[in-house]
Design an enzyme around this catalytic site. Structure first.
Site, PDB file in Angstrom:
ATOM      1  CG  LEU A 110      43.322  67.643  36.090  1.00  0.00           C
ATOM      2  CD1 LEU A 110      43.984  66.305  36.392  1.00  0.00           C
ATOM      3  CD2 LEU A 110      42.763  67.624  34.678  1.00  0.00           C
ATOM      4  CE  LYS A 149      39.235  91.436  39.036  1.00  0.00           C
ATOM      5  NZ  LYS A 149      38.314  91.016  40.070  1.00  0.00           N
ATOM      6  CG  HIS A 170      48.297  88.091  26.686  1.00  0.00           C
ATOM      7  ND1 HIS A 170      48.935  87.745  25.528  1.00  0.00           N
ATOM      8  CD2 HIS A 170      49.222  88.774  27.417  1.00  0.00           C
ATOM      9  CE1 HIS A 170      50.183  88.200  25.552  1.00  0.00           C
ATOM     10  NE2 HIS A 170      50.377  88.836  26.684  1.00  0.00           N
ATOM     11  NE  ARG A 192      53.134  85.649  37.349  1.00  0.00           N
ATOM     12  CZ  ARG A 192      53.383  84.373  37.035  1.00  0.00           C
ATOM     13  NH1 ARG A 192      53.535  83.483  37.987  1.00  0.00           N
ATOM     14  NH2 ARG A 192      53.489  84.005  35.769  1.00  0.00           N
ATOM     15  CE  LYS A 193      42.964  84.583  41.200  1.00  0.00           C
ATOM     16  NZ  LYS A 193      42.124  83.993  42.209  1.00  0.00           N
ATOM     17  N   GLY A 198      66.967  91.738  17.308  1.00  0.00           N
ATOM     18  CA  GLY A 198      66.760  92.363  18.625  1.00  0.00           C
ATOM     19  C   GLY A 198      67.405  91.492  19.685  1.00  0.00           C
ATOM     20  CB  SER A 200      71.158  93.699  22.148  1.00  0.00           C
ATOM     21  OG  SER A 200      70.195  94.491  21.462  1.00  0.00           O
ATOM     22  CG  LEU A 253      60.766  88.583  23.910  1.00  0.00           C
ATOM     23  CD1 LEU A 253      59.644  88.370  24.910  1.00  0.00           C
ATOM     24  CD2 LEU A 253      60.185  88.793  22.532  1.00  0.00           C
ATOM     25  CE1 TYR A 255      58.248  93.787  15.606  1.00  0.00           C
ATOM     26  CE2 TYR A 255      55.885  93.674  15.224  1.00  0.00           C
ATOM     27  CZ  TYR A 255      56.974  93.459  16.037  1.00  0.00           C
ATOM     28  OH  TYR A 255      56.783  92.899  17.271  1.00  0.00           O
TER      29      TYR A 255
END
Ligand code: NDP
Ligand code: BG6
Length: 510
Positions: free
Chosen positions: A418, A352, A269, A360-361, A37, A39, A42, A150
């Site tokens: 920190l 969430k 994630h 963005r965080k 992949g 091309s 990702l 795959y």
């Protein structure tokens, strides 16, 4: 020390610092990295730049490594190199050119022998040209491809691209998410790939596991006496794991609409992060011991109730021509999970995630219970929290009450901070993909998702996803640039989260 010696020393020190116990894995000999992949998006934005960073730090050298791009698009080696060049950040033009020369492109389909036989021929030629001293073949296949191909790609690799000369070494397959769309499809995909390769050869990547602060979670939790007695239902009121993006599905609407925010972000994630926050201490740092504990905690998650879910879709999402006019796909979701075990019974884990929000965080927010016997009358100022900011501005900070400096005896909210940009000023934090590809080369599966872990993750979300797919649950509209639907904040409050008023942590500026 010359730069070559410095790089060798750096590589050696990296290995001896690690906690790995895989001395049987051949570390030398020819290494062929095949990006299938090549091309695509990702490969260009993440895979090749990660390989370049490893090269420039001395983890890949032109003595042993060769990189192959494979895809259907008919382009030359130089055309591929030119596509990649723009995504490589380096002030050293010569180094970029040297790296690009290691890349060769092979064009072919994903389901016929021809292209893969050609690929195998190229790999073998490279192995024979490099293996005059150390004989071994290490072949890493990175599937930067849609999951629909795959099975056929794995079949082709098995059929055409295994080392036939018995040089010794290994073959490893890296697969990207989304791995399936629900429990049944993920299990089917696992069966198909599992018939061809052993679990020890399959690296299911979740790039959140390669983020610096996610990798720090086990150290924070299990190497510090501070946290051990506090990390449980007696002290913690609720845990939030949050992902926010301030842009929509720009250019990826077609893909996104098939999956939605739960499959794109939460099921993988955020759930991976949850498993590291909530798991028990593993017996050791061996990958299987860690993954055993992750599976256990995922298996302890209770089925999701509809009242613990708020879905949203931002206004304008359906304007994308690749998104159907009546799409029911959520671009925002808050889901409250409950873990049924001794440590966490009664503590809501609020996951969430949303696209097109105000900022963005990504962060983990562990909120503690109120202090009993509030003699300072400071409860209204806010609760203790430990916040682990994954990105941007990586930081770990603890929100706590302190005496307001001065003559008065009054309290104020402050933080022990920190912040990485301040504390580690000259340290470059590696990209997640860089770290995970290096782990694959080193044979360390700790930061990859094992089959039973994936199954447990799909078991949690599949019933909810089916209810959404069937139109039984509808997303609420929200304005792009907002916090998402107001109902999500109401759910948060219902779950017990108390927002701190009048105080906000500001990342330090240097
Ligand atoms: P692309 O859509 O860019 O696809 C990659 C390549 O696969 C294309 O260049 C194309 O190459 C080939 N391809 C595309 N569609 C098909 C198809 N239907 N059948 C066969 N081949 C096809 O995907 P990405 O590069 O964005 O992503 C690759 C994988 O990584 C996906 O699984 C994605 O979900 C995952 N991923 C992507 C992220 C990103 O930021 N892009 C982030 C996280 C995961 P050719 O036509 O030349 O063969
Ligand atoms: C990908 C999702 O897995 O992660 C994208 O498919 C998302 O939708 C991306 O934008 C976010 O990654 P990061 O590392 O920028 O937080």
């Amino acid at each position: 020390m010359g730069s070559g010696q410095w790089l060798m020393a750096k590589r050696a020190s990296f290995r001896s610092d690690s906690f790995l116990d895989n001395e049987n894995v051949p570390e030398t000999g020819c290494l062929s990295i095949v990006v299938l992949g090549a091309s695509g998006d990702l490969a260009k934005k993440k895979t090749f730049p990660a390989l370049f960073n490893l090269y420039s730090q001395g983890f890949l050298t032109s003595n042993d490594v060769h990189i192959f791009g494979y895809a259907r698009t008919k382009i030359s080696d130089d055309q591929l190199r030119n596509r990649i060049r723009g995504c490589l950040t380096s002030s050293k033009e010569e180094e970029v050119s040297e790296f690009l020369q290691l890349i060769k492109y092979v064009s072919g389909s994903y389901d016929t022998d021809e292209g893969f036989q050609l690929l195998d021929k190229e790999i073998s030629e490279h192995e024979f040209s490099k293996n005059s001293v150390e004989v071994s073949s290490r072949r890493l296949f990175y599937l930067a491809l849609p999951p629909s191909v795959y099975p056929s790609v794995c079949r082709m690799i098995k059929q055409c691209c295994m080392d036939k000369s018995n040089l010794g070494g290994w073959t490893r397959i890296v697969v990207e998410k989304p791995f399936g769309k629900d429990l049944a499809s993920a299990e089917e995909l696992s069966d198909q790939i599992g018939e061809l390769f052993d679990e020890s050869q399959i690296y299911r990547i979740d790039h959140y596991l390669g983020k610096e602060l996610v990798q720090n979670l086990l150290v924070i939790r299990f190497a510090n006496r501070f946290f051990m007695p506090l990390w449980n239902r007696d002290n913690i009121d609720n845990v939030q794991i949050v992902f926010r993006e301030d842009f929509g599905t720009d250019g990826r609407g077609g893909y996104f609409d098939e999956y939605g925010i739960i499959r794109d972000i939460i099921q993988n994630h955020l759930l991976q992060v949850l498993s590291l926050v909530a798991m028990e201490k593993p017996v050791s740092l061996k990958p299987e011991h860690i993954r055993d504990e992750k599976v256990k905690v995922l298996q302890s998650v209770l089925p999701i109730n509809d009242e613990d879910v708020v879905l949203g879709q931002y206004d304008g999402y359906r304007d994308d021509p690749t998104v159907p006019d009546h799409s029911n796909t959520p671009t925002f979701a808050t889901v409250v999970l409950h873990i049924h075990n001794e440590r966490w019974e009664g503590v809501p884990f609020i996951l969430k995630a949303g696209k097109a929000l105000s900022s963005r965080k990504a962060e983990i927010r562990v909120q503690f219970k109120d202090v009993p016997g509030d003699i300072f009358k400071c409860r209204k100022q806010g609760r203790n929290e430990i916040v682990i900011r994954l990105q941007p501005s990586e930081a770990i900070y603890m929100k706590l009450a302190v005496k307001q400096p001065g003559l008065e005896m009054s309290t104020v909210q402050s933080e022990l901070d920190l912040s990485y940009s301040q504390r580690y000023q000259n340290v470059i934090i590696p990209e997640a993909y860089e770290r995970l590809i290096l782990d694959t080369i080193r044979g360390d599966q700790q930061h990859f998702v094992r089959r039973d872990e994936l199954k447990a993750a799909w078991e949690i979300f599949t019933p909810l996803l089916h209810r959404i797919d069937n139109g039984e649950m509808k997303p609420l509209a929200y304005k792009p640039g907002s916090r998402g639907p107001a109902e999500a904040d109401e759910l948060l409050a219902k779950a017990g989260y108390v927002q701190t008023r009048g105080y906000i942590w500001i990342p330090p500026t240097l």
